[in-house]
Design an enzyme around this catalytic site. Structure first.
Site, PDB file in Angstrom:
ATOM      1  CD  GLN A 107      -2.364  -1.345   2.736  1.00 43.63           C
ATOM      2  OE1 GLN A 107      -3.351  -0.731   3.129  1.00 43.63           O
ATOM      3  NE2 GLN A 107      -1.712  -2.181   3.516  1.00 43.63           N
ATOM      4  CG  ASN A 108       4.198   1.193   2.303  1.00 46.09           C
ATOM      5  OD1 ASN A 108       3.125   1.380   2.874  1.00 46.09           O
ATOM      6  ND2 ASN A 108       5.189   0.512   2.843  1.00 46.09           N
ATOM      7  CG  HIS A 125      -2.795   2.960  -1.921  1.00 48.31           C
ATOM      8  ND1 HIS A 125      -2.715   2.809  -0.549  1.00 48.31           N
ATOM      9  CD2 HIS A 125      -3.974   2.380  -2.280  1.00 48.31           C
ATOM     10  CE1 HIS A 125      -3.787   2.164  -0.114  1.00 48.31           C
ATOM     11  NE2 HIS A 125      -4.560   1.896  -1.143  1.00 48.31           N
ATOM     12  CB  THR A 194      -0.839  -3.015   6.633  1.00 49.42           C
ATOM     13  OG1 THR A 194      -2.134  -2.436   6.379  1.00 49.42           O
ATOM     14  CG2 THR A 194      -0.918  -4.519   6.504  1.00 49.42           C
ATOM     15  CB  ALA A 237       8.869  -4.881   9.595  1.00 49.80           C
TER      16      ALA A 237
END
Ligand code: OAD
Length: 256
Positions: A107-108, A125, A194, A237
């Site tokens: 989504q980054n 995105h 996320t 992460a």
């Protein structure tokens, strides 16, 4: 982490699940880039605490005040330019090199997966380092355009906008189709950083679950998928993913 640390067995298990999966897929969000100094959206230091998405990340905000929107995007473009991929991004790139069918869906908009060396990447995105003409639709690398309050299309002279997906806008149908297909085919989903609050990305774990894909989550906080995940790491992460990648590397090295 020491050898006796119980987390070690989870790292081992995560690596086994990835290597046993015919298709393995990572779904990433802002959390994976947090350790590169790029702020997340939600949470106490999140961008949406300081800024109103209605004023900065919608098409109507852009129509009403394109200068304000561009100013915010130039600020974020500068952050991304200065940022470097962190060990989390690098570990996913290594997993792609090791595994026969590994893909990243993100989504980054920061492009850090590509800069880390991942090649099989689906950007939901868009990408903040690209601009798109509001008239002719041509796309440009932001390094190809003038840094102006209202940047203009080098081809037709009309207003450019960031080539990202704003709230209320649809994702590129091609991206959606690929994501949907992959989610239904994947044997393993690694959900990283996320909050799983924004659709359609948030529905990917549900689609994967429908065909009983194994789920590994890496997030500092719980999400809706935590309870259903096979393994849920409450760690950074950039700490967990390199350990998993290292286990995978050892496995593939010993095999060859
Ligand atoms: P969020 O900001 O909603 O969530 C970030 C998640 O990362 C949170 O669940 C944190 O707990 C977690 N996190 C933070 N640091 C971490 C770390 N070092 N390691 C692991 N996890 C960490 O970001 P997204 O879920 O990506 O959309 O947000 C989805 C979409 O909402 C974005 O793409 C953006 C935003 O509005 C648009 O702009 C269209």
């Amino acid at each position: 982490m020491s050898e006796s640390d119980p987390e070690n067995s989870l790292i081992e298990k995560a690596a086994s699940l990835i290597r046993e999966a015919g298709k393995a897929t990572a779904l990433t969000g802002a959390g994976i880039s947090a350790e590169s100094g790029i702020p997340t959206f939600r949470g106490k230091d999140g961008l949406w605490q300081k800024y109103d998405p209605e004023e900065l990340a919608t098409e109507s905000a852009f129509r009403q005040n394109p200068e304000r929107v561009w100013e915010w995007y130039w600020f974020r473009i500068d952050l991304v330019r200065k940022a470097k991929p962190n060990p989390g991004h690098l570990a996913l790139a290594e997993m792609e090199r090791l595994h026969p069918d590994f893909m990243v869906m993100t989504q980054n908009v920061d492009g850090l997966h590509f800069r880390a060396g991942s090649r099989n990447v689906l950007e939901f995105h868009g990408n903040i380092m690209r601009a798109r003409c509001t008239s002719c639709g041509r796309k440009f690398d932001v390094d190809e355009i003038k840094r102006e309050k209202l940047p203009r299309c080098p081809e037709c002279g009309d207003l450019l906008r960031p080539d990202v997906v704003w709230f209320g806008e649809s994702l590129d149908p091609d991206v959606l189709e690929k994501a949907d297909k992959r989610a239904r085919e994947t044997d393993l989903l690694l959900v990283v950083g996320t909050s799983l609050l924004v659709y359609p990305a948030a529905s990917i774990p549900l689609l994967a679950k429908e065909r009983e894909a194994r789920i590994i989550e890496v997030n500092l906080e719980e999400t809706y998928i935590s309870a259903e995940a096979d393994i849920s790491f409450r760690n950074k992460a950039g700490e967990v993913l390199p350990l998993i990648a290292e286990r995978l590397r050892r496995y593939y090295e010993n095999r060859s």
